[in-house]
Write a protein that holds these residues in place. Structure first.
Motif, PDB file in Angstrom:
ATOM      1  N   GLY A 170       0.824  -1.225   0.000  1.00  0.00           N
ATOM      2  CA  GLY A 170       0.000   0.000   0.000  1.00  0.00           C
ATOM      3  C   GLY A 170       0.843   1.254   0.000  1.00  0.00           C
ATOM      4  O   GLY A 170       0.684   2.140   0.837  1.00  0.00           O
ATOM      5  N   ALA A 173       2.301   1.722   5.752  1.00  0.00           N
ATOM      6  CA  ALA A 173       1.909   2.957   6.445  1.00  0.00           C
ATOM      7  C   ALA A 173       0.430   3.219   6.202  1.00  0.00           C
ATOM      8  O   ALA A 173      -0.012   3.267   5.048  1.00  0.00           O
ATOM      9  CB  ALA A 173       2.738   4.139   5.923  1.00  0.00           C
ATOM     10  N   ASP A 205       1.066  -1.482  -4.740  1.00  0.00           N
ATOM     11  CA  ASP A 205      -0.241  -0.914  -4.423  1.00  0.00           C
ATOM     12  C   ASP A 205      -1.295  -1.628  -5.262  1.00  0.00           C
ATOM     13  O   ASP A 205      -0.992  -2.124  -6.357  1.00  0.00           O
ATOM     14  CB  ASP A 205      -0.267   0.601  -4.695  1.00  0.00           C
TER      15      ASP A 205
END
Ligand SMILES: C[S@@+](CC[C@H](N)C(=O)[O-])C[C@H]1O[C@@H](n2cnc3c(N)ncnc32)[C@H](O)[C@@H]1O
Length: 317
Positions: free
Chosen positions: A109, A195, A131
């Motif tokens: 991500g 994160a 991602d």
């Protein structure tokens, strides 16, 4: 202009009409250009400021990261804007480079790519950013280019890297729901990062599955390997403690990969749901927020509330 107008007004001085007109013109034209455009982007410069020198003569060393971001926080499935935990992980990487340098790093991500840009800065062995959102991936590649990093797509990636490739970052489309076990095993990272990825309850089982595959101990048949650009050679049964000058925190150089996950806990039920899924998996989780504190390298960024962020490590049980 707004600040200047209010300061002039508060000191009882008259503001020129032309000044009001110019301000109104900019406000209206900016809105016309950007309102309703989901894809409207802006350029940001994140400047990490490193204190150095003696306290009497402190100079600041800067690391400036230009980034293209969206004005819309939800654009690119939230991946086109900078979230606070990526600022925190970036500070962590730049504060403790020895934890990451010469290691194979993989981020889930990755959003705008800031964490990957900081990883490339500290000379990791390799960096893979991933991602699930294609428009986020496209924006991330723009940002790698803005930072002079050559982006390798997964189709052209080769496992062997040379010293010349050190400034190369690999980007890949990796939706947690469909990432295959063999695809994930092939990365065999030393360090996994994430994160602000713990927020959607529907995605969490898939995220934990991805993490548990990436964090599996490495196969014993690859018992020794060296990291390009370092003298470091590891044995499968051998572990070393490396003191990174991090006030007692010791990163373990071992065959067991570790994940550093930074997160703002916005919804405690969602976070507890995540903990429940981790509990049922083959992973253990530890809150190391108080043990490993990064330097405050973004002191000017008042909107960034570092105290709202928790840092966790995840490892194979
Ligand atoms: C809140 S953003 C955080 C982005 C970046 N890590 C940061 O902190 O600035 C969450 C990121 O996770 C990605 N993501 C969400 N669900 C995902 C999924 N199911 N598979 C892969 N990526 C996903 C989004 O595209 C987005 O880039």
């Amino acid at each position: 202009m707004k600040k200047l107008i209010s300061e002039v007004e508060s000191s009882q001085v008259e503001v020129l009409d032309e000044f009001y007109e110019l301000y109104a013109h900019y406000m209206v034209s900016w809105k016309d250009e950007n309102l309703g455009k989901e894809s409207a982007t802006i350029s940001k410069f994140v400047s990490f400021l490193f204190p150095h020198g003696s306290s009497s003569c402190q100079k600041l060393r800067k690391f400036v990261v230009p980034l293209q971001c969206s004005l819309n926080m939800l654009a690119g499935d939230t991946g086109c804007s900078i979230w606070p935990s990526s600022l925190y992980l970036s500070e962590l990487i730049l504060s403790f480079p020895d934890i990451f340098s010469t290691r194979k790093c993989f981020e889930v991500g990755s959003g705008v790519g800031l964490v990957g840009i900081c990883l490339a800065r500290v000379k990791t062995s390799s960096v893979v950013l991933s991602d699930g959102d294609p428009s986020t991936l496209a924006n991330m590649k723009v940002n790698l280019g803005l930072n002079g990093l050559c982006c390798l797509s997964s189709a052209t990636a080769t496992p062997e890297r040379t010293k010349e490739d050190l400034q190369t970052v690999e980007c890949m489309h990796l939706p947690w729901e469909s990432a295959s076990e063999s695809e994930l095993e092939a990365f065999a990272p030393d360090i996994v990062l994430g994160a602000d990825v713990i927020y959607d309850p529907v995605c969490l089982p898939h995220l934990v599955r991805v993490l548990s595959i990436l964090l599996r101990p490495k196969q014993t048949h690859s018992s020794t390997h060296s990291f390009p650009g370092s003298e470091h050679v590891e044995d499968a049964n051998h572990t070393n403690d490396v003191d990174n000058g991090s006030h007692g925190y010791k990163a373990r150089v071992s065959e067991c990969p570790v994940a550093y996950i930074a997160s703002v806990i916005r919804n405690i039920d969602t976070f507890n749901h995540f903990l429940g899924i981790v509990e049922q998996s083959n992973l253990s989780i530890c809150d190391i927020t108080d043990e490993l504190k990064p330097m405050n390298l973004l002191p000017y960024m008042y909107s960034y509330n570092r105290s709202s962020i928790r840092l966790f490590t995840l490892k194979f049980k």
